[in-house]
Design an enzyme around this catalytic site. Sequence first.
Site, mmCIF file in Angstrom:
data_model
loop_
_atom_site.group_PDB
_atom_site.id
_atom_site.type_symbol
_atom_site.label_atom_id
_atom_site.label_comp_id
_atom_site.label_asym_id
_atom_site.label_seq_id
_atom_site.Cartn_x
_atom_site.Cartn_y
_atom_site.Cartn_z
ATOM 1 N N TYR A 201 0.832 -1.209 0.000
ATOM 2 C CA TYR A 201 0.000 0.000 0.000
ATOM 3 C C TYR A 201 0.860 1.250 0.000
ATOM 4 O O TYR A 201 2.079 1.173 0.210
ATOM 5 C CB TYR A 201 -0.946 0.003 1.204
ATOM 6 C CG TYR A 201 -0.303 0.328 2.536
ATOM 7 C CD1 TYR A 201 0.518 -0.588 3.189
ATOM 8 C CD2 TYR A 201 -0.510 1.564 3.143
ATOM 9 C CE1 TYR A 201 1.102 -0.276 4.410
ATOM 10 C CE2 TYR A 201 0.076 1.879 4.363
ATOM 11 C CZ TYR A 201 0.887 0.952 4.994
ATOM 12 O OH TYR A 201 1.468 1.260 6.195
ATOM 13 N N ARG B 6 8.486 4.105 -4.550
ATOM 14 C CA ARG B 6 8.442 3.124 -3.454
ATOM 15 C C ARG B 6 7.390 2.065 -3.735
ATOM 16 O O ARG B 6 7.583 0.880 -3.438
ATOM 17 C CB ARG B 6 8.161 3.843 -2.124
ATOM 18 C CG ARG B 6 8.261 2.925 -0.914
ATOM 19 C CD ARG B 6 8.212 3.691 0.393
ATOM 20 N NE ARG B 6 6.911 4.293 0.632
ATOM 21 C CZ ARG B 6 6.620 5.089 1.670
ATOM 22 N NH1 ARG B 6 7.545 5.375 2.560
ATOM 23 N NH2 ARG B 6 5.424 5.599 1.810
ATOM 24 N N ARG C 120 -6.883 -21.820 -2.021
ATOM 25 C CA ARG C 120 -5.956 -21.249 -1.048
ATOM 26 C C ARG C 120 -4.653 -22.034 -1.052
ATOM 27 O O ARG C 120 -4.600 -23.163 -0.577
ATOM 28 C CB ARG C 120 -6.578 -21.258 0.353
ATOM 29 C CG ARG C 120 -5.694 -20.573 1.387
ATOM 30 C CD ARG C 120 -6.338 -20.580 2.766
ATOM 31 N NE ARG C 120 -5.465 -19.967 3.757
ATOM 32 C CZ ARG C 120 -4.464 -20.588 4.371
ATOM 33 N NH1 ARG C 120 -4.219 -21.862 4.108
ATOM 34 N NH2 ARG C 120 -3.705 -19.958 5.246
ATOM 35 N N HIS D 163 -0.400 -21.306 -0.497
ATOM 36 C CA HIS D 163 0.584 -20.289 -0.116
ATOM 37 C C HIS D 163 1.407 -19.844 -1.322
ATOM 38 O O HIS D 163 1.668 -18.667 -1.506
ATOM 39 C CB HIS D 163 1.519 -20.816 0.983
ATOM 40 C CG HIS D 163 0.864 -20.906 2.326
ATOM 41 N ND1 HIS D 163 -0.214 -21.729 2.559
ATOM 42 C CD2 HIS D 163 1.123 -20.287 3.492
ATOM 43 C CE1 HIS D 163 -0.593 -21.598 3.827
ATOM 44 N NE2 HIS D 163 0.201 -20.726 4.409
ATOM 45 N N LYS E 72 6.536 -1.862 1.849
ATOM 46 C CA LYS E 72 5.327 -1.308 2.475
ATOM 47 C C LYS E 72 4.163 -2.285 2.310
ATOM 48 O O LYS E 72 3.235 -2.072 1.532
ATOM 49 C CB LYS E 72 4.997 0.067 1.888
ATOM 50 C CG LYS E 72 4.140 0.915 2.817
ATOM 51 C CD LYS E 72 4.208 2.380 2.466
ATOM 52 C CE LYS E 72 3.183 3.225 3.183
ATOM 53 N NZ LYS E 72 3.302 3.247 4.632
ATOM 54 N N GLU F 88 11.888 2.016 14.360
ATOM 55 C CA GLU F 88 11.005 3.115 13.935
ATOM 56 C C GLU F 88 9.715 3.027 14.738
ATOM 57 O O GLU F 88 9.538 2.129 15.571
ATOM 58 C CB GLU F 88 10.710 3.018 12.437
ATOM 59 C CG GLU F 88 10.037 1.717 12.038
ATOM 60 C CD GLU F 88 9.797 1.588 10.532
ATOM 61 O OE1 GLU F 88 9.698 2.607 9.838
ATOM 62 O OE2 GLU F 88 9.700 0.432 10.063
ATOM 63 N N LEU G 249 11.029 1.282 7.196
ATOM 64 C CA LEU G 249 10.481 1.798 5.946
ATOM 65 C C LEU G 249 11.200 3.102 5.609
ATOM 66 O O LEU G 249 11.402 3.934 6.495
ATOM 67 C CB LEU G 249 8.980 2.075 6.119
ATOM 68 C CG LEU G 249 8.278 2.499 4.827
ATOM 69 C CD1 LEU G 249 8.080 1.303 3.908
ATOM 70 C CD2 LEU G 249 6.949 3.156 5.135
HETATM 71 N N1 PDD Z 1 2.735 5.053 7.590
HETATM 72 N N2 PDD Z 1 7.376 3.684 9.098
HETATM 73 C C1 PDD Z 1 6.236 2.982 9.061
HETATM 74 C C2 PDD Z 1 6.215 1.615 9.678
HETATM 75 C C3 PDD Z 1 5.097 3.520 8.445
HETATM 76 O O1 PDD Z 1 3.960 2.806 8.382
HETATM 77 C C4 PDD Z 1 5.167 4.822 7.882
HETATM 78 C C5 PDD Z 1 3.988 5.443 7.189
HETATM 79 C C6 PDD Z 1 6.380 5.532 7.966
HETATM 80 C C7 PDD Z 1 6.544 6.904 7.380
HETATM 81 O O2 PDD Z 1 6.509 6.863 5.964
HETATM 82 P P1 PDD Z 1 5.996 8.122 5.114
HETATM 83 O O3 PDD Z 1 6.794 9.295 5.562
HETATM 84 O O4 PDD Z 1 6.274 7.739 3.716
HETATM 85 O O5 PDD Z 1 4.529 8.302 5.401
HETATM 86 C C8 PDD Z 1 7.470 4.916 8.571
HETATM 87 C C9 PDD Z 1 1.581 5.418 6.803
HETATM 88 C C10 PDD Z 1 1.325 6.882 6.750
HETATM 89 C C11 PDD Z 1 0.375 4.630 7.295
HETATM 90 O O6 PDD Z 1 0.529 3.453 7.497
HETATM 91 O O7 PDD Z 1 -0.697 5.196 7.442
#
Ligand code: PDD
Length: 288
Positions: free
Chosen positions: A33, A52, A101, A103, A148, A181, A206
């Site tokens: 996403y 990304r 289903r 994997h 992501k 993070e 991320l």
């Molecule tokens: N989240 N780290 C993680 C685990 C995240 O899910 C996100 C973003 C970030 C920051 O990434 P960015 O600056 O590109 O938004 C770092 C989004 C906003 C969400 O899950 O809603």
Amino acid sequence: MSRIAYVNGQYVPNAEASVNINDRGYVFADGIYEVIAVTKRQLVDPEWHMQRLWRSLAELQIPEPMSDPAMRAVMKQVIRRNRVRNGFIYMQITRGVAQVRDHAFSTEMRPSIVMTARNTKAVVTDEMSDGVKVVSIPDIRWKRCDIKSISLLPNILGKQIAKEAGAYEAWMVDEEGFVTEGTSSNAWIVTKDGELVTRPTDHAILRGITRTSIIALAEKAGLTIIERAFTIEEAKAAKEAFVTSTTSLVKPVTELDGDIIGNGQPGSVTEKLFALYAAYNDDIGKSA
Ligand code: PDD
């Protein structure tokens, strides 16, 4: 006005939008996403978000559902049809529908794509928020957090721990004792010498787009940025701390695991970065 979603080629009211129960996104969380901010009808950093997105798909061997220009055309439509002035676009691509289903997957599958958008009340960069609390938790995620992925169980459980502790975010700590993070944001500290410290973008975090923008803006402003990991103890002793993300922008952190950071107020470096980021967003809005 009812919100409109884009689902596999069609624009449908959100309330009626649905996906197949055999979609691998539903069955296996097999998808990726992106969340992109919209300011004055303009997308914030679409190039980096798209880069990304294509990378996340490639890493998971999910075929591209459409071309880059086609994707951008849909994004424009979703903004227009939802009359988004300031807000966010959410887009999700999964590996698609498999009747059985299993994997293992076929690389020939047709991916599913969904896009939604929502308005936020104010211009997102109107004012920096007050300082927020953060708690620390062990990082129990997999070893490819650079992708992501929609598979977010550790993140949602972590955010729930934060919420129940009256905190805004949880900072995840790896097995060596270093902060990776936040559950949905990148983590930063400002040292006593005024240096900005944030973890390098390896597979453990991320590569936040807001992080990338802030690094560029901070460099331009002559600030020193050091990409290295830091511990909770170091963060507690730091002058300032903050988080960055598309939805949190630059948010000051003034309490960590119950200990006050700095003087308990948002710091001047954080304020400066917020102002720079707000001005950067304003310029994007003016480019219409
Ligand atoms: N989240 N780290 C993680 C685990 C995240 O899910 C996100 C973003 C970030 C920051 O990434 P960015 O600056 O590109 O938004 C770092 C989004 C906003 C969400 O899950 O809603």
